[in-house]
Design a protein around this motif. Structure first.
Motif, PDB file in Angstrom:
ATOM      1  N   GLY A  97       0.801  -1.216   0.000  1.00 47.32           N
ATOM      2  CA  GLY A  97       0.000   0.000   0.000  1.00 47.32           C
ATOM      3  C   GLY A  97       0.835   1.269   0.000  1.00 47.32           C
ATOM      4  N   GLU A  98       2.156   1.129  -0.164  1.00 44.62           N
ATOM      5  CA  GLU A  98       3.026   2.300  -0.132  1.00 44.62           C
ATOM      6  C   GLU A  98       3.025   3.068  -1.453  1.00 44.62           C
ATOM      7  OE1 GLU A  98       6.900   1.501   1.403  1.00 44.62           O
ATOM      8  OE2 GLU A  98       6.113   0.243   2.995  1.00 44.62           O
ATOM      9  N   ILE A  99       2.765   2.378  -2.561  1.00 35.24           N
ATOM     10  CA  ILE A  99       2.681   3.075  -3.852  1.00 35.24           C
ATOM     11  C   ILE A  99       1.427   2.627  -4.576  1.00 35.24           C
ATOM     12  CG2 ILE A  99       5.178   3.308  -4.115  1.00 35.24           C
ATOM     13  CD1 ILE A  99       5.038   1.072  -6.210  1.00 35.24           C
ATOM     14  N   ARG A 100       0.961   3.466  -5.472  1.00 41.13           N
ATOM     15  CA  ARG A 100      -0.193   3.135  -6.296  1.00 41.13           C
ATOM     16  C   ARG A 100       0.306   2.819  -7.692  1.00 41.13           C
ATOM     17  NH1 ARG A 100      -3.514   5.349 -10.003  1.00 41.13           N
ATOM     18  NH2 ARG A 100      -2.461   7.351 -10.036  1.00 41.13           N
ATOM     19  N   LEU A 101      -0.093   1.668  -8.209  1.00 40.77           N
ATOM     20  CA  LEU A 101       0.287   1.308  -9.560  1.00 40.77           C
ATOM     21  C   LEU A 101      -0.446   2.195 -10.564  1.00 40.77           C
ATOM     22  CD1 LEU A 101       0.278  -2.579  -9.319  1.00 40.77           C
ATOM     23  CD2 LEU A 101       2.246  -1.064  -9.401  1.00 40.77           C
ATOM     24  N   PRO A 102       0.186   2.473 -11.704  1.00 42.07           N
ATOM     25  CA  PRO A 102      -0.480   3.274 -12.737  1.00 42.07           C
ATOM     26  C   PRO A 102      -1.754   2.571 -13.223  1.00 42.07           C
ATOM     27  CG  PRO A 102       1.840   2.974 -13.253  1.00 42.07           C
ATOM     28  CD  PRO A 102       1.542   2.107 -12.087  1.00 42.07           C
ATOM     29  N   SER A 103      -2.749   3.376 -13.504  1.00 41.95           N
ATOM     30  CA  SER A 103      -4.024   2.861 -13.990  1.00 41.95           C
ATOM     31  C   SER A 103      -4.216   3.324 -15.422  1.00 41.95           C
ATOM     32  CB  SER A 103      -5.158   3.407 -13.115  1.00 41.95           C
ATOM     33  OG  SER A 103      -6.408   3.204 -13.735  1.00 41.95           O
ATOM     34  N   SER A 104      -4.972   2.548 -16.201  1.00 41.35           N
ATOM     35  CA  SER A 104      -5.278   2.973 -17.564  1.00 41.35           C
ATOM     36  C   SER A 104      -6.117   4.244 -17.560  1.00 41.35           C
ATOM     37  CB  SER A 104      -5.980   1.850 -18.332  1.00 41.35           C
ATOM     38  OG  SER A 104      -7.165   1.482 -17.652  1.00 41.35           O
TER      39      SER A 104
END
Length: 71
Positions: free
Chosen positions: A60-67
Motif C-alpha cells: 500500500g506504499e505506492i499506487r500502480l499506474p491505472s489505464s
C-alpha cells in the motif's frame, strides 16, 4: 550502466581500432560481450523495478499506474 556506455565500451572499441589484427579480434569479442552484458543488466533492472512496484503495491506504499490515468 553509464560507465559501460560512456567509457568502457567506447574505449575498448577505440583500443581495438589501434591494435594489431590478433588483439583487434580480442577487442571486438570484448565489445560484443559488453553489449551482451549491458542488455542483461537492463533486463535485470526492469525485473527489479517491476518487483519493487509489486511489493510497494502490496504494502500500500505506492499506487500502480491505472489505464484511467491517461484521461
Amino acid at each position: 550502466m553509464k560507465a559501460v556506455e560512456e567509457h568502457i565500451q567506447p574505449d575498448t572499441a577505440k583500443s581495438g581500432r589501434w591494435a594489431d589484427e590478433d588483439t583487434g579480434c580480442t577487442a571486438k569479442a570484448l565489445t560484443d560481450r559488453l553489449d551482451s552484458e549491458r542488455s542483461a543488466l537492463r533486463g535485470a533492472g526492469r525485473i527489479l523495478q517491476r518487483m519493487d512496484y509489486g511489493v510497494g503495491a502490496e504494502s500500500g506504499e505506492i499506487r500502480l499506474p491505472s489505464s484511467l490515468d491517461r484521461f
